[in-house]
Design an enzyme around this catalytic site. Sequence first.
Site, PDB file in Angstrom:
ATOM      1  N   ARG A  80      -5.510   6.899  -6.738  1.00  0.00           N
ATOM      2  CA  ARG A  80      -5.287   8.322  -6.505  1.00  0.00           C
ATOM      3  C   ARG A  80      -5.332   9.107  -7.812  1.00  0.00           C
ATOM      4  NH1 ARG A  80       0.152   8.042  -3.076  1.00  0.00           N
ATOM      5  NH2 ARG A  80      -0.120  10.307  -3.048  1.00  0.00           N
ATOM      6  N   LEU A  98       0.868  -1.173   0.000  1.00  0.00           N
ATOM      7  CA  LEU A  98       0.000   0.000   0.000  1.00  0.00           C
ATOM      8  C   LEU A  98       0.905   1.223   0.000  1.00  0.00           C
ATOM      9  CD1 LEU A  98      -2.621  -0.978   2.754  1.00  0.00           C
ATOM     10  CD2 LEU A  98      -2.946  -1.069   0.285  1.00  0.00           C
ATOM     11  N   ASP A  99       0.442   2.306  -0.632  1.00  0.00           N
ATOM     12  CA  ASP A  99       1.185   3.566  -0.587  1.00  0.00           C
ATOM     13  C   ASP A  99       1.400   3.974   0.867  1.00  0.00           C
ATOM     14  OD1 ASP A  99       1.103   3.668  -3.323  1.00  0.00           O
ATOM     15  OD2 ASP A  99      -0.429   5.233  -3.427  1.00  0.00           O
ATOM     16  N   GLN A 100       2.461   4.726   1.099  1.00  0.00           N
ATOM     17  CA  GLN A 100       2.754   5.201   2.456  1.00  0.00           C
ATOM     18  C   GLN A 100       1.560   5.953   3.058  1.00  0.00           C
ATOM     19  OE1 GLN A 100       6.304   7.595   2.723  1.00  0.00           O
ATOM     20  NE2 GLN A 100       6.294   7.636   4.949  1.00  0.00           N
TER      21      GLN A 100
END
Length: 204
Positions: free
Chosen positions: A154, A51-53
């Site tokens: 996103r 997962l993205d930060q």
Amino acid sequence: MIHLHYIDDALLVAEKPAGLLSVPGRGEENQDCVIARLQALYPDALTVHRLDQVTSGLLLHARGKAMQAALSMQFEQRQVGKRYEAIVQGLLAADAGEVDLPLIVDWPNRPKQMVDHARGKPALTRWQVLARDAQAQCTRVALEPVTGRSHQLRLHMASLGHPIAGDVLYGAAPAQRVHLHACALAFTHPVAGIALAFESLAPF
């Protein structure tokens, strides 16, 4: 301390907090991450997906190389059910839809991604409105990434003119965090062969 939703000899399902890397980043200062914290307790834990930060939520890890290969194959063959919840800026006009835009890394501005119809990799996102807040001018949506490109959700929401709240990288106003949470994960147990499904409530 990383909260675990599930653990057995084959795998573990962890809850990733927003702001923590999934895997080590570049440089000494970016070594704290989910996998490092898990391996301190379970040395055989290995990353299956990321997962993205900025994203919180459900993250699957394998225990050992054989389990990592088996679980990674499920992701590659799109046999894993993934659902995210997000709050996006503005009020979406339609109740549901999909975004089918190919993505590629924007090299001068990495890790930012961009739409590129010539060289981009196929990327498909399905979205559905859960609630609209006219006063706050935002919409809560359920997101299903059919493909798993970096920053896909996103950038796809930003491409509709509705960036995810707090996602300044893609044009949103600053907020305490990026309002994106991995809320559901479903896959087949690589040993037992049974269907497993996990849910995590969005913390926003």
